[in-house]
Scaffold this active site. Structure first.
Site, PDB file in Angstrom:
ATOM      1  N   ASN A  27       0.853  -1.186   0.000  1.00  0.00           N
ATOM      2  CA  ASN A  27       0.000   0.000   0.000  1.00  0.00           C
ATOM      3  C   ASN A  27       0.885   1.232   0.000  1.00  0.00           C
ATOM      4  O   ASN A  27       1.859   1.304   0.756  1.00  0.00           O
ATOM      5  CB  ASN A  27      -0.900  -0.008   1.241  1.00  0.00           C
ATOM      6  CG  ASN A  27      -1.818  -1.213   1.275  1.00  0.00           C
ATOM      7  OD1 ASN A  27      -2.365  -1.605   0.254  1.00  0.00           O
ATOM      8  ND2 ASN A  27      -1.979  -1.807   2.447  1.00  0.00           N
TER       9      ASN A  27
ATOM     10  N   GLU B  85      -1.016   2.918   5.973  1.00  0.00           N
ATOM     11  CA  GLU B  85      -1.229   3.429   7.328  1.00  0.00           C
ATOM     12  C   GLU B  85       0.077   3.748   8.038  1.00  0.00           C
ATOM     13  O   GLU B  85       0.146   4.703   8.809  1.00  0.00           O
ATOM     14  CB  GLU B  85      -2.036   2.417   8.149  1.00  0.00           C
ATOM     15  CG  GLU B  85      -3.481   2.329   7.681  1.00  0.00           C
ATOM     16  CD  GLU B  85      -4.253   1.236   8.385  1.00  0.00           C
ATOM     17  OE1 GLU B  85      -3.717   0.634   9.339  1.00  0.00           O
ATOM     18  OE2 GLU B  85      -5.392   0.976   7.952  1.00  0.00           O
ATOM     19  N   VAL B  86       1.092   2.930   7.831  1.00  0.00           N
ATOM     20  CA  VAL B  86       2.379   3.157   8.495  1.00  0.00           C
ATOM     21  C   VAL B  86       3.347   3.741   7.467  1.00  0.00           C
ATOM     22  O   VAL B  86       3.646   3.100   6.450  1.00  0.00           O
ATOM     23  CB  VAL B  86       2.952   1.852   9.078  1.00  0.00           C
ATOM     24  CG1 VAL B  86       4.305   2.116   9.728  1.00  0.00           C
ATOM     25  CG2 VAL B  86       1.983   1.255  10.092  1.00  0.00           C
TER      26      VAL B  86
ATOM     27  N   HIS C 270       6.756  -0.912   3.541  1.00  0.00           N
ATOM     28  CA  HIS C 270       6.612  -2.318   3.942  1.00  0.00           C
ATOM     29  C   HIS C 270       5.846  -3.061   2.880  1.00  0.00           C
ATOM     30  O   HIS C 270       4.898  -2.543   2.299  1.00  0.00           O
ATOM     31  CB  HIS C 270       5.909  -2.444   5.292  1.00  0.00           C
ATOM     32  CG  HIS C 270       4.618  -1.693   5.394  1.00  0.00           C
ATOM     33  ND1 HIS C 270       4.565  -0.336   5.584  1.00  0.00           N
ATOM     34  CD2 HIS C 270       3.327  -2.110   5.321  1.00  0.00           C
ATOM     35  CE1 HIS C 270       3.310   0.055   5.628  1.00  0.00           C
ATOM     36  NE2 HIS C 270       2.532  -1.000   5.464  1.00  0.00           N
TER      37      HIS C 270
END
Ligand code: AMP
Length: 124
Positions: free
Chosen positions: A93, A101-102, A106
């Protein structure tokens, strides 16, 4: 313009050993750990150790050594978590529209059974 990096994001804190993680593998450039809220029987995250907010900044500015280590780690994590032979999905994402979100790059590796359809078509 490259995304700015927030030193206090949760993965930066994991990398500084301020909060624990369930490690799958670690090397000079990469850390992989199990997602705290797994969406499938296997759900691991793979992150570079250096401060890259998203895939775009990593692709544009990471060293060849970091990129090679990251891609190699994806295969190693797939093997280590037992999903390499039967198949798995990698999700990255990115940014607001990607629902990241983070804000530390990742890749999600999910598997351990069918991962389902890739995306549902939007109605509008
Ligand atoms: P994303 O929406 O792509 O940014 O995914 C962030 C992922 O990080 C989610 O799947 C979360 O469950 C996961 N996550 C958040 N905090 C932790 C943590 N402390 N340890 C492991 N995974 C986490």
């Amino acid at each position: 313009m490259a995304a700015t990096y927030d030193d206090n994001n949760i993965f930066a804190r994991i990398l500084r050993n301020e909060i624990p993680n369930n490690t799958v593998l670690e090397d000079e450039h990469v850390l992989s750990f199990h997602d705290i809220s797994p969406q499938r029987p296997v759900h691991a995250l793979v992150i570079p150790k250096a401060a890259y907010a998203d895939l775009t900044s990593f692709a544009e500015t990471a060293s060849d050594a970091e990129i090679v280590a990251f891609v190699r780690a994806l295969g190693k994590v797939a093997r280590a978590t037992g999903v390499a032979d039967d198949g798995y999905r990698i999700i990255c994402n990115t940014g607001e529209n990607g629902h990241q979100e983070v804000p530390h790059l990742h890749f999600h590796i999910v598997g351990g059974g069918s991962t389902g359809p890739m995306l549902r078509r939007q109605d509008s």
